[in-house]
Design a protein around this motif. Structure first.
Motif, PDB file in Angstrom:
ATOM      1  N   GLN A  65       0.830  -1.199   0.000  1.00 45.13           N
ATOM      2  CA  GLN A  65       0.000   0.000   0.000  1.00 45.13           C
ATOM      3  C   GLN A  65       0.870   1.257   0.000  1.00 45.13           C
ATOM      4  O   GLN A  65       0.572   2.218  -0.699  1.00 45.13           O
ATOM      5  N   GLN A  66       1.939   1.239   0.771  1.00 48.23           N
ATOM      6  CA  GLN A  66       2.836   2.386   0.807  1.00 48.23           C
ATOM      7  C   GLN A  66       3.532   2.580  -0.537  1.00 48.23           C
ATOM      8  O   GLN A  66       3.690   3.709  -0.998  1.00 48.23           O
ATOM      9  N   ALA A  67       3.947   1.502  -1.173  1.00 49.67           N
ATOM     10  CA  ALA A  67       4.577   1.599  -2.491  1.00 49.67           C
ATOM     11  C   ALA A  67       3.592   2.151  -3.513  1.00 49.67           C
ATOM     12  O   ALA A  67       3.949   2.994  -4.344  1.00 49.67           O
ATOM     13  N   ASN A  68       2.345   1.718  -3.442  1.00 55.61           N
ATOM     14  CA  ASN A  68       1.317   2.222  -4.348  1.00 55.61           C
ATOM     15  C   ASN A  68       1.067   3.712  -4.104  1.00 55.61           C
ATOM     16  O   ASN A  68       0.923   4.489  -5.053  1.00 55.61           O
ATOM     17  N   MET A  69       1.031   4.109  -2.835  1.00 56.25           N
ATOM     18  CA  MET A  69       0.824   5.516  -2.498  1.00 56.25           C
ATOM     19  C   MET A  69       1.977   6.364  -3.029  1.00 56.25           C
ATOM     20  O   MET A  69       1.760   7.459  -3.569  1.00 56.25           O
ATOM     21  N   LEU A  70       3.197   5.879  -2.896  1.00 51.21           N
ATOM     22  CA  LEU A  70       4.365   6.593  -3.420  1.00 51.21           C
ATOM     23  C   LEU A  70       4.273   6.743  -4.938  1.00 51.21           C
ATOM     24  O   LEU A  70       4.520   7.818  -5.485  1.00 51.21           O
ATOM     25  N   GLU A  71       3.902   5.685  -5.619  1.00 52.94           N
ATOM     26  CA  GLU A  71       3.722   5.723  -7.075  1.00 52.94           C
ATOM     27  C   GLU A  71       2.673   6.763  -7.466  1.00 52.94           C
ATOM     28  O   GLU A  71       2.894   7.575  -8.363  1.00 52.94           O
ATOM     29  N   LEU A  72       1.542   6.773  -6.791  1.00 54.10           N
ATOM     30  CA  LEU A  72       0.487   7.747  -7.085  1.00 54.10           C
ATOM     31  C   LEU A  72       0.950   9.168  -6.799  1.00 54.10           C
ATOM     32  O   LEU A  72       0.655  10.093  -7.560  1.00 54.10           O
ATOM     33  N   MET A  73       1.693   9.340  -5.715  1.00 55.63           N
ATOM     34  CA  MET A  73       2.188  10.660  -5.347  1.00 55.63           C
ATOM     35  C   MET A  73       3.082  11.225  -6.453  1.00 55.63           C
ATOM     36  O   MET A  73       2.929  12.375  -6.860  1.00 55.63           O
ATOM     37  N   VAL A  74       3.995  10.421  -6.959  1.00 52.28           N
ATOM     38  CA  VAL A  74       4.904  10.880  -8.018  1.00 52.28           C
ATOM     39  C   VAL A  74       4.136  11.119  -9.313  1.00 52.28           C
ATOM     40  O   VAL A  74       4.321  12.144  -9.975  1.00 52.28           O
ATOM     41  N   GLN A  75       3.276  10.197  -9.682  1.00 50.67           N
ATOM     42  CA  GLN A  75       2.546  10.318 -10.943  1.00 50.67           C
ATOM     43  C   GLN A  75       1.591  11.510 -10.956  1.00 50.67           C
ATOM     44  O   GLN A  75       1.360  12.102 -12.006  1.00 50.67           O
ATOM     45  N   GLN A  76       1.050  11.886  -9.801  1.00 51.42           N
ATOM     46  CA  GLN A  76       0.080  12.972  -9.736  1.00 51.42           C
ATOM     47  C   GLN A  76       0.676  14.300  -9.281  1.00 51.42           C
ATOM     48  O   GLN A  76      -0.028  15.306  -9.214  1.00 51.42           O
ATOM     49  N   ALA A  77       1.965  14.333  -9.026  1.00 51.66           N
ATOM     50  CA  ALA A  77       2.610  15.567  -8.558  1.00 51.66           C
ATOM     51  C   ALA A  77       2.529  16.649  -9.629  1.00 51.66           C
ATOM     52  O   ALA A  77       2.682  16.371 -10.822  1.00 51.66           O
ATOM     53  N   PRO A  78       2.294  17.898  -9.226  1.00 53.78           N
ATOM     54  CA  PRO A  78       2.249  18.985 -10.209  1.00 53.78           C
ATOM     55  C   PRO A  78       3.637  19.375 -10.717  1.00 53.78           C
ATOM     56  O   PRO A  78       3.761  19.955 -11.795  1.00 53.78           O
ATOM     57  N   ASP A  79       4.679  19.044  -9.972  1.00 54.21           N
ATOM     58  CA  ASP A  79       6.044  19.342 -10.408  1.00 54.21           C
ATOM     59  C   ASP A  79       6.579  18.199 -11.266  1.00 54.21           C
ATOM     60  O   ASP A  79       6.195  17.038 -11.101  1.00 54.21           O
ATOM     61  N   ALA A  80       7.498  18.549 -12.162  1.00 51.11           N
ATOM     62  CA  ALA A  80       8.149  17.563 -13.019  1.00 51.11           C
ATOM     63  C   ALA A  80       9.158  16.780 -12.192  1.00 51.11           C
ATOM     64  O   ALA A  80      10.008  17.370 -11.539  1.00 51.11           O
ATOM     65  N   ILE A  81       9.060  15.457 -12.219  1.00 48.27           N
ATOM     66  CA  ILE A  81       9.956  14.604 -11.453  1.00 48.27           C
ATOM     67  C   ILE A  81      10.554  13.561 -12.389  1.00 48.27           C
ATOM     68  O   ILE A  81       9.841  12.975 -13.211  1.00 48.27           O
ATOM     69  N   CYS A  82      11.873  13.362 -12.251  1.00 49.45           N
ATOM     70  CA  CYS A  82      12.526  12.347 -13.082  1.00 49.45           C
ATOM     71  C   CYS A  82      13.693  11.726 -12.338  1.00 49.45           C
ATOM     72  O   CYS A  82      14.157  12.252 -11.329  1.00 49.45           O
TER      73      CYS A  82
END
Length: 135
Positions: free
Chosen positions: A12-29
């Motif tokens: 669940q925590q890994a899924n939450m982290l994935e969602l957090m990155v994918q939905q972040a308004p800032d560009a992350i790479c």
């Protein structure tokens, strides 16, 4: 000492982290140690006007309009393991923009640098407004 986490909670925590990155308004790479793009979120693709599936083919240095800025970031990462500041980036079509970049080395369990991660935000409009008020 870290407490053990039940496997379902860890998932669940890994899924939450994935969602957090994918939905972040800032560009992350993330990049590998050679500076090749490995992973990016939709905001990164939108900011740089990237077609999908550029991971593994694009060098981050190619997204800097200023090679001096690229070198400054690289030097800071090499020396301190992190960088935070304004840089001049460019989109795939060549359009330039000012960004606030926060980048750091990704260090594995053995202490070796395995890549870099960055979070970036276009601050062109803010920079333009500030220059109007200071002129």
């Amino acid at each position: 000492m870290h407490a053990l986490v039940p496997i379902n909670q860890s998932a669940q925590q890994a899924n939450m982290l994935e969602l957090m990155v994918q939905q972040a308004p800032d560009a992350i790479c993330t990049t590998d140690v050679g500076g090749t793009l490995q992973l990016c979120n939709p905001a990164f693709e939108a900011l740089f006007h990237l077609p999908p599936k550029q991971e593994g083919t694009l060098l981050m240095r190619d997204l800097f309009a200023s090679q001096e800025d690229y070198q400054t970031v690289s030097d800071a990462l090499h020396t301190h393991g992190h960088f935070r500041g304004e840089v001049l980036n460019k989109r795939i079509n060549g359009d330039e923009f000012t960004a606030m970049l926060s980048a750091n080395d990704i260090v594995d369990e053995a202490g070796a640098v395995s890549g870099t991660m960055g979070s970036s935000r276009d601050i062109s409009e803010q920079t333009l407004l500030e220059s109007r008020y200071t002129s």
